[in-house]
Design a protein around this motif. Structure first.
Motif, mmCIF file in Angstrom:
data_model
loop_
_atom_site.group_PDB
_atom_site.id
_atom_site.type_symbol
_atom_site.label_atom_id
_atom_site.label_comp_id
_atom_site.label_asym_id
_atom_site.label_seq_id
_atom_site.Cartn_x
_atom_site.Cartn_y
_atom_site.Cartn_z
ATOM 1 N N ASP A 40 -6.923 0.330 -0.421
ATOM 2 C CA ASP A 40 -5.501 0.666 -0.543
ATOM 3 C C ASP A 40 -5.414 2.109 -1.029
ATOM 4 O O ASP A 40 -5.199 2.384 -2.199
ATOM 5 N N ALA A 44 -4.496 7.167 -9.516
ATOM 6 C CA ALA A 44 -5.210 8.399 -9.854
ATOM 7 C C ALA A 44 -4.247 9.466 -10.372
ATOM 8 O O ALA A 44 -4.565 10.189 -11.331
ATOM 9 N N LYS A 88 -9.587 -1.426 -3.253
ATOM 10 C CA LYS A 88 -10.334 -0.185 -2.990
ATOM 11 C C LYS A 88 -9.908 0.462 -1.671
ATOM 12 O O LYS A 88 -9.949 1.675 -1.541
ATOM 13 N N ASN A 118 0.855 -1.185 0.000
ATOM 14 C CA ASN A 118 0.000 0.000 0.000
ATOM 15 C C ASN A 118 0.896 1.241 0.000
ATOM 16 O O ASN A 118 1.301 1.724 1.042
ATOM 17 N N GLU A 170 -3.565 -2.321 -11.209
ATOM 18 C CA GLU A 170 -5.010 -2.174 -10.986
ATOM 19 C C GLU A 170 -5.620 -3.464 -10.428
ATOM 20 O O GLU A 170 -6.562 -3.416 -9.647
ATOM 21 N N GLN A 202 -4.268 3.610 -4.575
ATOM 22 C CA GLN A 202 -5.285 4.280 -5.399
ATOM 23 C C GLN A 202 -4.820 5.683 -5.786
ATOM 24 O O GLN A 202 -5.069 6.147 -6.894
ATOM 25 N N SER A 245 -10.860 11.689 -8.018
ATOM 26 C CA SER A 245 -10.335 10.717 -7.051
ATOM 27 C C SER A 245 -9.214 11.322 -6.219
ATOM 28 O O SER A 245 -9.132 11.090 -5.011
#
Length: 157
Positions: A117, A125, A115, A83, A110, A121, A133
């Motif tokens: 993480d 983004a 979700k 993460n 991906e 993410q 996002s």
């Protein structure tokens, strides 16, 4: 220590002082005894290495730059379940290498970035320039401001 050196290196690169930036970036990878417990077994140095690759390329050392970019993408593949916002540097490195695997690296990440993480993410983004996002993630406060500044700088360079 690391973040302070990255900030100085960004300023030097903005002034086109690439050799000085290289010196500072190398120094950012040191683990002085008096500020911690010592160097971890396999530290994540993608942030420093990406900036170092840019400075090396600008100073005419493209072979060293490409080698670092390749090591960044390799490290990203090995740590896909981590993460971290630093996955962004793997994606940017792949793009700089004009690697046909850029799309596959993005698809790969991906698949593994869940979700929940949030930092992973954020990396996706940023790479995709998904502004809505990014605003939501930034509002959560999980990524320090100086790290946001560094990753946003990296996307622009």
């Amino acid at each position: 220590y690391e973040r302070a050196h990255l900030g100085v290196a960004k300023d030097l690169m903005a002034k086109k002082k690439y050799i000085a930036a290289i010196t500072i970036l190398e120094k950012s990878k040191e683990w002085p005894e008096n500020i911690g417990v010592g160097k971890p077994y396999a530290p994540d140095e993608r942030r420093q290495d990406y900036m170092l690759a840019l400075a090396l390329d600008k100073s005419g050392q493209s072979d060293k730059s490409k080698s670092l970019l390749k090591s960044i993408t390799d490290y990203t593949l090995k740590t896909e379940r981590k993460n971290t916002i630093d996955h962004l540097f793997g994606l940017l490195a792949s793009k700089k290498l004009n690697n046909d695997n850029e799309g596959s690296l993005l698809n790969h990440l991906e698949q593994f970035i869940g979700k929940n993480d949030v930092k992973g993410q954020a990396a996706l983004a940023l790479f995709k320039n998904d502004v809505s996002s990014l605003e939501k993630i930034k509002a959560m406060g999980v990524v320090p401001d100086d790290v946001w500044k560094t990753v946003q700088w990296a996307v622009k360079n």
